[in-house]
Design a protein around this motif. Structure first.
Motif, PDB file in Angstrom:
ATOM      1  N   THR A 258       1.036  -1.216  -0.043  1.00 53.23           N
ATOM      2  CA  THR A 258       0.072  -0.041  -0.192  1.00 53.23           C
ATOM      3  C   THR A 258       0.915   1.276   0.009  1.00 53.23           C
ATOM      4  O   THR A 258       1.897   1.433   0.904  1.00 53.23           O
ATOM      5  CB  THR A 258      -0.902  -0.071   1.047  1.00 53.23           C
ATOM      6  OG1 THR A 258      -1.684  -1.069   1.389  1.00 53.23           O
ATOM      7  CG2 THR A 258      -1.863   1.110   0.970  1.00 53.23           C
ATOM      8  N   VAL A 259       0.543   2.261  -0.997  1.00 64.44           N
ATOM      9  CA  VAL A 259       1.190   3.437  -0.512  1.00 64.44           C
ATOM     10  C   VAL A 259       0.804   4.314   0.222  1.00 64.44           C
ATOM     11  O   VAL A 259      -0.342   4.451   0.504  1.00 64.44           O
ATOM     12  CB  VAL A 259       0.914   4.253  -2.036  1.00 64.44           C
ATOM     13  CG1 VAL A 259       1.697   5.677  -2.235  1.00 64.44           C
ATOM     14  CG2 VAL A 259       1.107   3.509  -3.546  1.00 64.44           C
ATOM     15  N   VAL A 260       1.792   4.525   1.344  1.00 63.98           N
ATOM     16  CA  VAL A 260       1.588   5.318   2.381  1.00 63.98           C
ATOM     17  C   VAL A 260       2.109   6.781   2.567  1.00 63.98           C
ATOM     18  O   VAL A 260       1.629   7.472   3.392  1.00 63.98           O
ATOM     19  CB  VAL A 260       1.886   4.385   3.787  1.00 63.98           C
ATOM     20  CG1 VAL A 260       1.584   3.230   3.707  1.00 63.98           C
ATOM     21  CG2 VAL A 260       3.512   4.242   3.609  1.00 63.98           C
ATOM     22  N   SER A 261       2.924   6.981   1.577  1.00 64.24           N
ATOM     23  CA  SER A 261       3.409   8.582   1.344  1.00 64.24           C
ATOM     24  C   SER A 261       3.754   8.791   0.047  1.00 64.24           C
ATOM     25  O   SER A 261       4.554   7.748  -0.412  1.00 64.24           O
ATOM     26  CB  SER A 261       4.465   8.551   2.437  1.00 64.24           C
ATOM     27  OG  SER A 261       4.956   9.919   2.271  1.00 64.24           O
ATOM     28  N   VAL A 262       3.872   9.920  -0.574  1.00 66.69           N
ATOM     29  CA  VAL A 262       4.353  10.335  -1.804  1.00 66.69           C
ATOM     30  C   VAL A 262       4.992  11.770  -1.656  1.00 66.69           C
ATOM     31  O   VAL A 262       4.518  12.429  -0.803  1.00 66.69           O
ATOM     32  CB  VAL A 262       3.051  10.182  -2.857  1.00 66.69           C
ATOM     33  CG1 VAL A 262       2.508   9.042  -2.809  1.00 66.69           C
ATOM     34  CG2 VAL A 262       2.080  11.397  -2.569  1.00 66.69           C
ATOM     35  N   SER A 263       5.722  12.011  -2.601  1.00 66.54           N
ATOM     36  CA  SER A 263       6.368  13.158  -2.660  1.00 66.54           C
ATOM     37  C   SER A 263       6.624  13.624  -4.107  1.00 66.54           C
ATOM     38  O   SER A 263       6.614  12.844  -4.956  1.00 66.54           O
ATOM     39  CB  SER A 263       7.688  13.596  -1.937  1.00 66.54           C
ATOM     40  OG  SER A 263       8.650  12.640  -2.711  1.00 66.54           O
ATOM     41  N   ARG A 264       6.553  15.013  -4.360  1.00 66.30           N
ATOM     42  CA  ARG A 264       6.768  15.609  -5.691  1.00 66.30           C
ATOM     43  C   ARG A 264       5.848  14.698  -6.768  1.00 66.30           C
ATOM     44  O   ARG A 264       4.573  14.643  -6.289  1.00 66.30           O
ATOM     45  CB  ARG A 264       8.130  15.484  -6.246  1.00 66.30           C
ATOM     46  CG  ARG A 264       9.121  16.121  -5.167  1.00 66.30           C
ATOM     47  CD  ARG A 264      10.332  16.202  -5.932  1.00 66.30           C
ATOM     48  NE  ARG A 264      11.209  14.996  -6.024  1.00 66.30           N
ATOM     49  CZ  ARG A 264      11.584  14.236  -4.777  1.00 66.30           C
ATOM     50  NH1 ARG A 264      11.659  14.804  -3.800  1.00 66.30           N
ATOM     51  NH2 ARG A 264      12.286  13.128  -4.873  1.00 66.30           N
ATOM     52  N   SER A 265       6.345  14.534  -7.910  1.00 71.47           N
ATOM     53  CA  SER A 265       5.505  13.811  -8.886  1.00 71.47           C
ATOM     54  C   SER A 265       5.141  12.232  -8.945  1.00 71.47           C
ATOM     55  O   SER A 265       5.345  11.666  -9.941  1.00 71.47           O
ATOM     56  CB  SER A 265       6.125  14.078 -10.334  1.00 71.47           C
ATOM     57  OG  SER A 265       6.210  15.744 -10.421  1.00 71.47           O
ATOM     58  N   ALA A 266       4.596  11.785  -7.675  1.00 70.31           N
ATOM     59  CA  ALA A 266       4.390  10.612  -7.665  1.00 70.31           C
ATOM     60  C   ALA A 266       3.377   9.916  -8.484  1.00 70.31           C
ATOM     61  O   ALA A 266       2.318  10.750  -8.398  1.00 70.31           O
ATOM     62  CB  ALA A 266       4.423  10.059  -6.351  1.00 70.31           C
ATOM     63  N   PRO A 267       3.292   8.755  -9.103  1.00 71.31           N
ATOM     64  CA  PRO A 267       2.106   8.513 -10.105  1.00 71.31           C
ATOM     65  C   PRO A 267       0.991   8.110  -9.385  1.00 71.31           C
ATOM     66  O   PRO A 267      -0.082   7.977 -10.126  1.00 71.31           O
ATOM     67  CB  PRO A 267       2.964   7.568 -10.898  1.00 71.31           C
ATOM     68  CG  PRO A 267       3.728   6.556 -10.054  1.00 71.31           C
ATOM     69  CD  PRO A 267       4.525   7.763  -9.111  1.00 71.31           C
ATOM     70  N   ARG A 268       0.966   7.717  -7.981  1.00 71.69           N
ATOM     71  CA  ARG A 268      -0.005   7.301  -7.376  1.00 71.69           C
ATOM     72  C   ARG A 268      -0.293   7.916  -6.110  1.00 71.69           C
ATOM     73  O   ARG A 268       0.590   8.126  -5.464  1.00 71.69           O
ATOM     74  CB  ARG A 268      -0.166   5.577  -7.183  1.00 71.69           C
ATOM     75  CG  ARG A 268      -0.215   4.520  -8.578  1.00 71.69           C
ATOM     76  CD  ARG A 268      -1.206   4.876  -9.347  1.00 71.69           C
ATOM     77  NE  ARG A 268      -2.452   4.530  -8.949  1.00 71.69           N
ATOM     78  CZ  ARG A 268      -3.119   3.479  -8.836  1.00 71.69           C
ATOM     79  NH1 ARG A 268      -2.180   2.309  -9.416  1.00 71.69           N
ATOM     80  NH2 ARG A 268      -4.041   2.999  -8.014  1.00 71.69           N
TER      81      ARG A 268
ATOM     82  N   GLY B  43      -3.046   5.232  -0.572  1.00 69.53           N
ATOM     83  CA  GLY B  43      -3.931   4.268  -0.677  1.00 69.53           C
ATOM     84  C   GLY B  43      -3.849   3.287  -1.696  1.00 69.53           C
ATOM     85  O   GLY B  43      -4.472   2.337  -1.672  1.00 69.53           O
ATOM     86  N   ALA B  44      -3.022   3.818  -2.882  1.00 69.28           N
ATOM     87  CA  ALA B  44      -3.238   2.813  -4.013  1.00 69.28           C
ATOM     88  C   ALA B  44      -2.669   1.681  -3.498  1.00 69.28           C
ATOM     89  O   ALA B  44      -1.524   1.571  -2.663  1.00 69.28           O
ATOM     90  CB  ALA B  44      -2.105   3.646  -5.098  1.00 69.28           C
ATOM     91  N   ALA B  45      -2.829   0.202  -3.920  1.00 69.06           N
ATOM     92  CA  ALA B  45      -2.477  -0.924  -3.551  1.00 69.06           C
ATOM     93  C   ALA B  45      -2.230  -1.886  -4.706  1.00 69.06           C
ATOM     94  O   ALA B  45      -2.772  -1.622  -5.887  1.00 69.06           O
ATOM     95  CB  ALA B  45      -3.634  -1.677  -2.706  1.00 69.06           C
ATOM     96  N   MET B  46      -1.246  -2.816  -4.250  1.00 69.51           N
ATOM     97  CA  MET B  46      -0.972  -4.052  -5.369  1.00 69.51           C
ATOM     98  C   MET B  46      -0.814  -5.109  -4.473  1.00 69.51           C
ATOM     99  O   MET B  46      -0.250  -4.987  -3.088  1.00 69.51           O
ATOM    100  CB  MET B  46       0.407  -3.692  -6.167  1.00 69.51           C
ATOM    101  CG  MET B  46       1.126  -4.673  -6.820  1.00 69.51           C
ATOM    102  SD  MET B  46       2.407  -4.337  -7.477  1.00 69.51           S
ATOM    103  CE  MET B  46       3.247  -5.938  -7.754  1.00 69.51           C
ATOM    104  N   ALA B  47      -1.250  -6.346  -4.881  1.00 71.81           N
ATOM    105  CA  ALA B  47      -1.180  -7.417  -4.051  1.00 71.81           C
ATOM    106  C   ALA B  47      -0.693  -8.719  -4.826  1.00 71.81           C
ATOM    107  O   ALA B  47      -0.809  -8.710  -6.184  1.00 71.81           O
ATOM    108  CB  ALA B  47      -2.774  -7.963  -3.574  1.00 71.81           C
TER     109      ALA B  47
END
Length: 373
Positions: A22-32, A35-39
């Motif tokens: 699960t994406v828990v943090s982004v900075s600058r031009s992150a693509p997602r 909350g975005a998830a992959m399993a």
């Protein structure tokens, strides 16, 4: 996680452990977004995405390791210009992922959370991502009205009763806004400390889009609204036009006077209202009602002359300048749109720009970060 829920439910029901990133943090031009998830599940099946393809290979291997070890991991990925073959984000941003193993034994609450998400019932999942509390520990929190249930509207634990209480209270506040965010606490829930970082992932029901006026433009707007994830309702007082066969599958069609329907339904700060009737006997009473209630976007179709006449009628009806400032009329961005589909794109572009604070200008004419915080 909402998009990959069918596969997760199947694995969970079968008792097959899977790795959930699960994406828990982004900075600058992150693509997602967070909350975005992959399993990664049985037979190395992959669902979802955390970066649009940049680092999925590395996350696949990381998820396999987590499933084998049972130990949650937090990893960050960013751009590396030192090695063209290094795993990283080509967009120049950075994402931080929590990867944990999920199974009935590892996370007994997951089944109830998945059921709520699938049914459109709001729930927040709080997960420890840093600090002395157990990494990957989760606490599922439902709205306040469920706090009187035997479970108190919560399930799971972050390792400390005090931390559970503080996080549950904050989770309900964020859930009311549909917000996904990180919060910091002391080891026992102290609010002015930052020893423990908790990721609050809110699963609120899809926002509503209310489209008034069952014309060809409404069908196109309803279609693009559903594509953007809205729960779309089309309303018109004329039964000959308000028929389900004229609109995309899954769109609710209501035959009623627009202002009467709106006065009897619920809107919130995420609701989008599109008035496409451009007939004073419909849109003036409707806009009187719309501009006095919560909504993220209120737009009305019509020519410049129609807009001027409409504003005069609304002023005469007693609406203030502050009320009228919320109205986007004529609705949409200036794209030179002609067809219903092109107009729908124009309307959708304005809704997205208003939601995220975009200028609506071509990116080639702007500078700085593409996705400002």
């Amino acid at each position: 996680m909402r998009d990959i829920l069918p596969a997760l439910n199947q694995w969970y029901a079968a008792g097959s452990p899977f790795g959930l990133a699960t994406v828990v943090s982004v900075s600058r031009s992150a693509p997602r977004d967070p909350g975005a998830a992959m399993a990664v599940g049985p037979a190395d099946e992959v669902v979802g995405s955390v970066s649009g393809g940049c680092v999925e290979g590395a996350v696949f291997e990381l998820a396999q390791d987590v499933v084998q070890s049972g130990e949650a991991r937090v990893e960050s990925f960013g751009y590396s210009d030192e090695d063209a073959f290094a795993v990283g984000l080509t967009c120049g941003g950075e994402i931080t992922l929590l990867v944990r193993r999920v199974s009935p034994a590892d996370d007994p609450s997951f089944g109830a959370v998945a059921e709520s998400v699938a049914a459109g019932r709001p729930v927040t999942v709080a997960t420890v991502i840093d600090g002395p509390a157990p990494l990957g520990a989760t606490l599922a929190v439902w709205p306040e009205e469920e706090s009187g249930t035997p479970s108190g509207g919560v399930s799971g634990s972050l390792g400390s009763p005090g931390l559970d209480v503080a996080v549950a209270a904050d989770a309900r506040g964020e859930l009311a806004q549909g917000a996904t965010i990180r919060r910091h606490y002391g080891p026992h829930g102290e609010r002015r400390e930052d020893a423990v970082t908790v990721f609050l992932n809110s699963f609120a029901p899809p926002p509503r889009m209310l489209v008034f006026g069952a014309i060809d433009y409404a069908a196109a707007v309803a279609r693009i609204g559903a594509f953007l994830g809205y729960r779309v309702t089309v309303c018109d007082a004329r039964p000959v036009f308000a028929t389900p066969k004229r609109f995309p599958e899954g769109v609710d069609v209501v035959v009623d006077w627009p202002h009467r329907y709106l006065s009897g339904t619920t809107t919130d700060a995420r609701t989008v209202i599109c008035v496409l009737t451009h007939d004073p006997k419909f849109d003036v009473p409707l806009l009187e009602e719309a501009l006095r209630r919560p909504a993220a976007y209120i737009g009305a179709m019509g020519s410049r002359r129609t807009h001027d006449e409409r504003m005069k009628r609304l002023t005469d009806a007693g609406l203030s300048e502050r009320d009228l400032s919320r109205l986007r009329s004529p609705l949409g961005l200036d794209l030179g749109a002609r067809t219903p589909e092109e107009v729908a794109v124009s309307v959708a572009a304005e809704i997205v720009a208003l939601r995220w604070g975009g200028s609506g200008a071509p990116l080639t004419a702007t500078g700085g970060a593409i996705h400002p915080r």
